[in-house]
Design a protein around this motif. Structure first.
Motif, short mmCIF file in Angstrom:
data_model
loop_
_atom_site.label_atom_id
_atom_site.label_comp_id
_atom_site.label_asym_id
_atom_site.label_seq_id
_atom_site.Cartn_x
_atom_site.Cartn_y
_atom_site.Cartn_z
N GLU A 122 0.81 -1.22 0.00
CA GLU A 122 0.00 0.00 0.00
C GLU A 122 0.85 1.28 0.00
N ARG A 123 2.00 1.20 -0.60
CA ARG A 123 2.88 2.35 -0.77
C ARG A 123 3.86 2.01 -1.90
N THR A 124 4.47 3.02 -2.47
CA THR A 124 5.44 2.77 -3.53
C THR A 124 6.79 2.40 -2.90
N PRO A 125 7.70 1.80 -3.67
CA PRO A 125 9.02 1.49 -3.12
C PRO A 125 9.74 2.71 -2.56
N MET A 126 9.64 3.87 -3.23
CA MET A 126 10.32 5.06 -2.75
C MET A 126 9.68 5.61 -1.48
N GLN A 127 8.35 5.48 -1.37
CA GLN A 127 7.70 5.87 -0.11
C GLN A 127 8.16 4.97 1.03
N TYR A 128 8.28 3.69 0.74
CA TYR A 128 8.77 2.77 1.77
C TYR A 128 10.22 3.08 2.12
N LEU A 129 11.03 3.41 1.12
CA LEU A 129 12.42 3.77 1.37
C LEU A 129 12.51 4.98 2.30
N THR A 130 11.67 5.97 2.07
CA THR A 130 11.66 7.15 2.95
C THR A 130 11.30 6.76 4.37
N GLU A 131 10.32 5.87 4.54
CA GLU A 131 9.94 5.41 5.88
C GLU A 131 11.10 4.70 6.58
N VAL A 132 11.80 3.85 5.83
CA VAL A 132 12.94 3.12 6.40
C VAL A 132 14.02 4.10 6.84
N ARG A 133 14.35 5.04 5.97
CA ARG A 133 15.41 6.01 6.29
C ARG A 133 15.02 6.87 7.50
N LEU A 134 13.80 7.35 7.53
CA LEU A 134 13.38 8.22 8.63
C LEU A 134 13.29 7.44 9.94
N GLY A 135 12.91 6.18 9.88
CA GLY A 135 12.91 5.34 11.08
C GLY A 135 14.30 5.22 11.67
N LEU A 136 15.28 5.04 10.80
CA LEU A 136 16.67 4.95 11.26
C LEU A 136 17.16 6.30 11.78
N VAL A 137 16.75 7.38 11.13
CA VAL A 137 17.12 8.71 11.59
C VAL A 137 16.61 8.94 13.01
N LYS A 138 15.36 8.61 13.26
CA LYS A 138 14.78 8.81 14.59
C LYS A 138 15.55 8.01 15.63
N GLN A 139 15.92 6.80 15.28
CA GLN A 139 16.69 5.96 16.21
C GLN A 139 18.05 6.58 16.49
N LEU A 140 18.74 7.04 15.45
CA LEU A 140 20.06 7.63 15.62
C LEU A 140 20.02 8.95 16.37
N LEU A 141 18.97 9.72 16.17
CA LEU A 141 18.83 10.99 16.89
C LEU A 141 18.74 10.77 18.39
N VAL A 142 18.05 9.70 18.79
CA VAL A 142 17.84 9.45 20.22
C VAL A 142 19.01 8.68 20.83
N GLU A 143 19.55 7.72 20.08
CA GLU A 143 20.53 6.79 20.66
C GLU A 143 21.98 7.17 20.42
N SER A 144 22.23 8.21 19.61
CA SER A 144 23.62 8.61 19.35
C SER A 144 23.75 10.12 19.46
N ASP A 145 24.98 10.58 19.50
CA ASP A 145 25.27 12.01 19.53
C ASP A 145 25.78 12.51 18.18
N LYS A 146 25.55 11.75 17.14
CA LYS A 146 26.01 12.14 15.82
C LYS A 146 25.34 13.42 15.36
N ASP A 147 26.09 14.23 14.60
CA ASP A 147 25.51 15.43 14.01
C ASP A 147 24.40 15.04 13.03
N ILE A 148 23.44 15.93 12.89
CA ILE A 148 22.33 15.67 11.98
C ILE A 148 22.82 15.52 10.55
#
Length: 273
Positions: free
Chosen positions: A205-231
């Motif tokens: 129920e989404r295109t591959p690129m929409q799913y790709l964006t979801e995957v990337r943003l999910g990882l971004v949210k995890q890294l924002l909370v669990e690491s001190d890496k620059d944005i």
């Protein structure tokens, strides 16, 4: 090219066969992977006969008796290597997995594309590489064997379209960082962009690129909370090419900018329940 090909721990060379040519039964002490570029015929591996066509992959463990018959003009890339000179992880984990049995194997469009790209890199290194070319070949062969091993694990019967979209989803899950466009994915799948998007949307129920964006943003949210890496580093790590595009997509999907999300989530985790 004698200086490189004959002295290498790993060598990749072209073997051409005219129609009706045969290669008599023989064995090698080395590990061999044969990739049929074009033509068709048959091969015998340990007394088992297989038909072979373009994109067939012959996996030949050491001391395996094998022969080839060409029914048309046939061009084969032969990858030959001494496994004893590879790293311990490759010898203990990948070699037994890939070379457990002699066989002819076919692959998904994505895996076939990956294997071809790796072999092209190896051909380049062997012909034009610098003083690090032999090290580069060892890295590429580990990548090649890893692709073969994963393909073994994923093989199985099932609905063709379902297998395609599951393989595509897994590809996005594991290669999110280097996907450039829908056309890039479709090319690796060996299908049209429109067809790929249609079958993926049917199941997810989404295109591959929409799913790709979801995957990337999910990882971004995890890294924002669990690491001190620059944005900026996080944006680069997950595959976004543009910082402005990253900020726009994050705000659109999450509702707040990345900095605010990081602060809010960390404050929430630090608040007693």
């Amino acid at each position: 090219m004698q200086n490189k090909e004959q002295s290498a721990v790993i060598s990749l060379y072209e073997s051409k066969h005219k129609e009706k040519d045969t290669v008599a039964t023989h064995t090698h002490e080395t590990h061999q992977l044969l990739y049929v570029l074009d033509g068709d015929g048959a091969c015998e591996l340990d007394e088992h006969v297989y038909d072979i066509t373009a994109d067939s992959f012959l996996i030949v463990p050491p001391k395996t008796s094998h022969s080839i018959r060409a029914d048309s003009h046939m061009t084969v890339l032969v990858l030959e290597f001494d496994a004893g000179k590879l790293s311990q992880d490759v010898r203990t984990q990948l070699i037994p997995n890939v070379f457990g049995t002699a066989r002819v194997q076919s692959f998904s469009a994505i895996d076939s594309s990956e294997l071809r790209q790796i072999m092209r890199k190896m051909l380049y290194e062997q012909s034009h590489g610098d003083q690090l070319w032999q090290m580069a070949l060892k890295i590429h062969i580990a990548e090649l064997l890893c692709t073969l091993a994963r393909s073994n694990q994923e093989a199985g019967p099932g609905d063709t379209n379902k297998l395609r979209v599951e393989r595509l989803r897994q590809y996005i899950d594991t290669r999110y960082y280097d996907i450039e466009s829908a056309e890039d994915i479709a090319g690796r799948m060996g299908m049209s962009k429109r067809y790929m998007q249609t079958i993926f949307k049917e199941y997810y129920e989404r295109t591959p690129m929409q799913y790709l964006t979801e995957v990337r943003l999910g990882l971004v949210k995890q890294l924002l909370v669990e690491s001190d890496k620059d944005i900026v580093s996080i944006c680069f790590e997950v595959g976004f090419e543009s910082l402005s595009t990253f900020y726009r997509l994050f705000k659109k999907h999450v509702g707040v900018p990345p900095n605010m999300y990081r602060t809010t989530q960390r404050n929430r985790e630090g608040t007693p329940g």
